[in-house]
Design a protein around this motif. Structure first.
Motif, PDB file in Angstrom:
ATOM      1  N   UNK A  22     -14.128  10.538  -4.329  1.00  0.00           N
ATOM      2  CA  UNK A  22     -14.844   9.532  -5.325  1.00  0.00           C
ATOM      3  C   UNK A  22     -14.230   9.492  -6.793  1.00  0.00           C
ATOM      4  N   UNK A  23     -13.669  10.519  -7.296  1.00  0.00           N
ATOM      5  CA  UNK A  23     -13.030  10.757  -8.429  1.00  0.00           C
ATOM      6  C   UNK A  23     -11.807   9.768  -8.276  1.00  0.00           C
ATOM      7  N   UNK A  24     -10.940   9.713  -7.241  1.00  0.00           N
ATOM      8  CA  UNK A  24      -9.964   8.967  -7.117  1.00  0.00           C
ATOM      9  C   UNK A  24     -10.366   7.656  -7.203  1.00  0.00           C
ATOM     10  N   UNK A  25     -11.285   7.106  -6.535  1.00  0.00           N
ATOM     11  CA  UNK A  25     -11.944   5.878  -6.491  1.00  0.00           C
ATOM     12  C   UNK A  25     -12.208   5.283  -8.080  1.00  0.00           C
ATOM     13  N   UNK A  26     -13.024   6.136  -8.640  1.00  0.00           N
ATOM     14  CA  UNK A  26     -13.425   5.707  -9.922  1.00  0.00           C
ATOM     15  C   UNK A  26     -11.971   5.463 -10.856  1.00  0.00           C
ATOM     16  N   UNK A  27     -11.090   6.385 -10.551  1.00  0.00           N
ATOM     17  CA  UNK A  27      -9.989   6.305 -11.418  1.00  0.00           C
ATOM     18  C   UNK A  27      -9.404   5.201 -11.240  1.00  0.00           C
ATOM     19  N   UNK A  28      -9.186   4.605 -10.024  1.00  0.00           N
ATOM     20  CA  UNK A  28      -8.458   3.476  -9.618  1.00  0.00           C
ATOM     21  C   UNK A  28      -9.450   2.224 -10.024  1.00  0.00           C
ATOM     22  N   UNK A  29     -10.764   2.230  -9.961  1.00  0.00           N
ATOM     23  CA  UNK A  29     -11.506   1.195 -10.286  1.00  0.00           C
ATOM     24  C   UNK A  29     -11.788   0.944 -11.689  1.00  0.00           C
ATOM     25  N   UNK A  30     -11.283   2.046 -12.416  1.00  0.00           N
ATOM     26  CA  UNK A  30     -11.932   1.951 -13.822  1.00  0.00           C
ATOM     27  C   UNK A  30     -10.261   1.719 -14.959  1.00  0.00           C
ATOM     28  N   UNK A  31      -9.291   1.905 -14.069  1.00  0.00           N
ATOM     29  CA  UNK A  31      -7.994   1.895 -15.229  1.00  0.00           C
ATOM     30  C   UNK A  31      -7.126   0.844 -14.372  1.00  0.00           C
ATOM     31  N   UNK A  32      -6.863  -0.244 -15.094  1.00  0.00           N
ATOM     32  CA  UNK A  32      -7.542  -0.671 -16.296  1.00  0.00           C
ATOM     33  C   UNK A  32      -9.190  -1.009 -15.904  1.00  0.00           C
ATOM     34  N   UNK A  73       1.282 -11.913   2.300  1.00  0.00           N
ATOM     35  CA  UNK A  73       0.644 -13.269   2.110  1.00  0.00           C
ATOM     36  C   UNK A  73      -0.732 -13.061   1.323  1.00  0.00           C
ATOM     37  N   UNK A  74      -1.562 -12.225   1.475  1.00  0.00           N
ATOM     38  CA  UNK A  74      -2.654 -11.908   0.617  1.00  0.00           C
ATOM     39  C   UNK A  74      -2.376 -11.825  -0.971  1.00  0.00           C
ATOM     40  N   UNK A  75      -1.380 -10.805  -1.260  1.00  0.00           N
ATOM     41  CA  UNK A  75      -1.203 -10.707  -2.879  1.00  0.00           C
ATOM     42  C   UNK A  75      -0.578 -12.012  -3.145  1.00  0.00           C
ATOM     43  N   UNK A  76       0.300 -12.781  -2.587  1.00  0.00           N
ATOM     44  CA  UNK A  76       0.786 -14.027  -3.022  1.00  0.00           C
ATOM     45  C   UNK A  76      -0.525 -15.050  -3.194  1.00  0.00           C
ATOM     46  N   UNK A  77      -1.217 -15.012  -2.065  1.00  0.00           N
ATOM     47  CA  UNK A  77      -2.321 -16.070  -2.407  1.00  0.00           C
ATOM     48  C   UNK A  77      -3.301 -15.784  -3.606  1.00  0.00           C
ATOM     49  N   UNK A  78      -3.473 -14.396  -3.679  1.00  0.00           N
ATOM     50  CA  UNK A  78      -4.565 -13.839  -4.839  1.00  0.00           C
ATOM     51  C   UNK A  78      -3.419 -14.231  -6.425  1.00  0.00           C
ATOM     52  N   UNK A  84     -17.306 -10.437 -15.429  1.00  0.00           N
ATOM     53  CA  UNK A  84     -15.985  -9.703 -14.941  1.00  0.00           C
ATOM     54  C   UNK A  84     -15.947 -10.077 -13.692  1.00  0.00           C
ATOM     55  N   UNK A  85     -14.495 -10.504 -13.330  1.00  0.00           N
ATOM     56  CA  UNK A  85     -14.234 -10.887 -11.857  1.00  0.00           C
ATOM     57  C   UNK A  85     -13.187 -10.219 -11.398  1.00  0.00           C
ATOM     58  N   UNK A  86     -13.439  -9.729  -9.993  1.00  0.00           N
ATOM     59  CA  UNK A  86     -12.450  -8.733  -9.304  1.00  0.00           C
ATOM     60  C   UNK A  86     -12.260  -9.474  -8.116  1.00  0.00           C
ATOM     61  N   UNK A  87     -10.760  -9.399  -7.740  1.00  0.00           N
ATOM     62  CA  UNK A  87     -10.479  -9.833  -6.431  1.00  0.00           C
ATOM     63  C   UNK A  87     -10.247  -8.836  -5.296  1.00  0.00           C
ATOM     64  N   UNK A  88     -10.668  -8.850  -3.829  1.00  0.00           N
ATOM     65  CA  UNK A  88     -10.517  -7.789  -3.156  1.00  0.00           C
ATOM     66  C   UNK A  88      -9.665  -8.494  -1.964  1.00  0.00           C
ATOM     67  N   UNK A  89      -8.972  -7.898  -1.143  1.00  0.00           N
ATOM     68  CA  UNK A  89      -8.235  -8.374  -0.204  1.00  0.00           C
ATOM     69  C   UNK A  89      -7.246  -7.173   0.642  1.00  0.00           C
ATOM     70  N   UNK A 133      -7.401  -6.416  -7.483  1.00  0.00           N
ATOM     71  CA  UNK A 133      -7.256  -5.182  -6.617  1.00  0.00           C
ATOM     72  C   UNK A 133      -7.135  -5.604  -5.136  1.00  0.00           C
ATOM     73  N   UNK A 134      -6.436  -6.753  -4.814  1.00  0.00           N
ATOM     74  CA  UNK A 134      -5.879  -7.142  -3.444  1.00  0.00           C
ATOM     75  C   UNK A 134      -4.865  -6.141  -2.991  1.00  0.00           C
TER      76      UNK A 134
END
Length: 380
Positions: A167-177, A228-233, A218-223, A247-248
């Motif tokens: 959970x700590x790793x997820x929070x760090x990735x989710x919140x930075x930046x 191909x997904x990264x380029x599309x985003x 705020x808008x976040x992209x998932x993928x 966050x694709x």
């Protein structure tokens, strides 16, 4: 079937991510009826993310989609008659054979339109899969009835589990930046569809992002991690010209589900992540074109067991899900796009205006209906 409950159960689903996710109501039903049973699943590599930290499962066995015969024999030897009950949740030969190999008792879902002689040779009991008039969730839950289990129509999304370090790793990735600055509400968009015929348009996504940012979301992209997904985003973000948290390719499916749970709204095409969003209980807009919603519409969170929540034609809302369907006369054609192959486009989605998506988003977010843009022609 013996009145004594099975101590070990194998659920076989060698299909795509969405198929695996929509089998979780069966697993939940079995576990609720037989809490002391150990339930495992056998799936194809690349789909196991749909089961990340599923609380109803003991183990997930993964096999390569195109595993050579030797590898399949190794899998068969490993599971040979290890289970009191094996459930084939699709009617493919692969699923039926593995159920036969693994289970001392065997049940399976079989296409009603196909000859059943092979299935009857592999299985003790079968349930017909009604493709044309039943949702995949309700069809799969027919297997629960075969063994006297009360069906529960609860799609169980993946998660990140209780481990504090994870959970700590997820929070760090989710919140930075920072994905969501303090006090700002989040909307998650999933712009990419694996197959072109299920996809919307880059201008449509960009216009939706601009509107959301104008409403101070705020808008976040998932993928996923595919190039191909990264380029599309990247193309969507470039056209939108707004600050977006991309966050694709950065999150697992369990982490993506955790992010979606924190959002006020999710918008996506006919893809597995849209089904996950619906299961999370987040308000969800699902963009549908060629696909038949009767069979494949996202199952709303905590929706009761019915043949299907969805009508075949027209846009409507069920629970936390608004299914926005293209309005061409041919919708849904149940084909792979207008040219009938996975990389063709669907005119019903290409023609779907951003204003329609934005209007539904405003409704789901409890905002005033946006004022349509007026185009004024000046005669010279």
């Amino acid at each position: 079937m013996s009145k004594r409950f099975p101590r070990t159960v194998l659920v076989v689903c060698p299909r795509r991510i969405g198929d695996v996710l929509l089998v979780t109501p069966l697993v939940r039903s079995l576990k609720a009826q037989w809490p002391e049973a150990h339930i495992d699943m056998l799936v194809l590599r690349g789909t196991e993310g749909a089961l990340e930290h599923n609380p109803d499962l003991r183990r997930v066995t993964v096999e390569a989609p195109h595993a050579p015969l030797r590898a399949r024999l190794v899998t068969a030897a490993r599971i040979w008659r290890r289970y009191d009950l094996a459930c084939a949740t699709v009617g493919s030969d692969r699923a039926l054979i593995y159920a036969w190999v693994a289970g001392r008792k065997r049940i399976g879902l079989v296409d009603a339109e196909r000859a059943k002689w092979f299935a009857r040779a592999m299985l003790h009991r079968i349930a017909p899969d009604r493709h044309l008039d039943a949702h995949v969730v309700s069809s799969t839950l027919e297997l629960a009835k075969l063994v006297g289990v009360t069906p529960r129509a609860k799609v169980v999304p993946p998660g990140i589990g209780p481990d504090p370090e994870r959970r700590a790793r997820f929070e760090a990735r989710f919140n930075a930046p920072a994905t969501v600055p303090p006090g700002q509400r989040l909307v998650v968009l999933h712009p990419f569809a694996m197959f072109a015929y299920k996809g919307w348009t880059i201008p449509g996504w960009a216009a939706t992002i601009r509107w959301l940012r104008g409403q101070d979301f705020a808008v976040a992209l998932s993928g996923g991690p595919a190039r191909a997904e990264r380029e599309y985003a990247g193309q969507v973000i470039a056209m939108a010209g707004e600050q977006v948290r991309n966050l694709v390719g950065e999150l697992t499916l369990g982490e993506t589900a955790e992010m979606i749970r924190r959002a006020k709204l999710f918008i996506g095409p006919d893809t597995s992540v849209t089904h996950i969003a619906a299961a999370c209980g987040t308000p969800t807009i699902a963009l549908f074109g060629a696909t038949d919603p009767v069979r494949w519409g996202p199952w709303p969170c905590d929706w009761p067991l019915v043949d299907t929540p969805w009508a075949r034609h027209g846009s409507n809302r069920r629970g936390n899900v608004y299914l926005l369907q293209g309005d061409n006369a041919c919708v849904p054609c149940r084909r792979e796009g207008c040219d009938e192959h996975k990389e063709s486009v669907s005119d019903c989605l290409i023609d779907l205006p951003a204003s329609s998506v934005i209007a539904v988003a405003a409704q789901m977010l409890g905002l005033p209906a946006p004022i349509p843009t007026q185009i004024v022609t000046i005669n010279r």
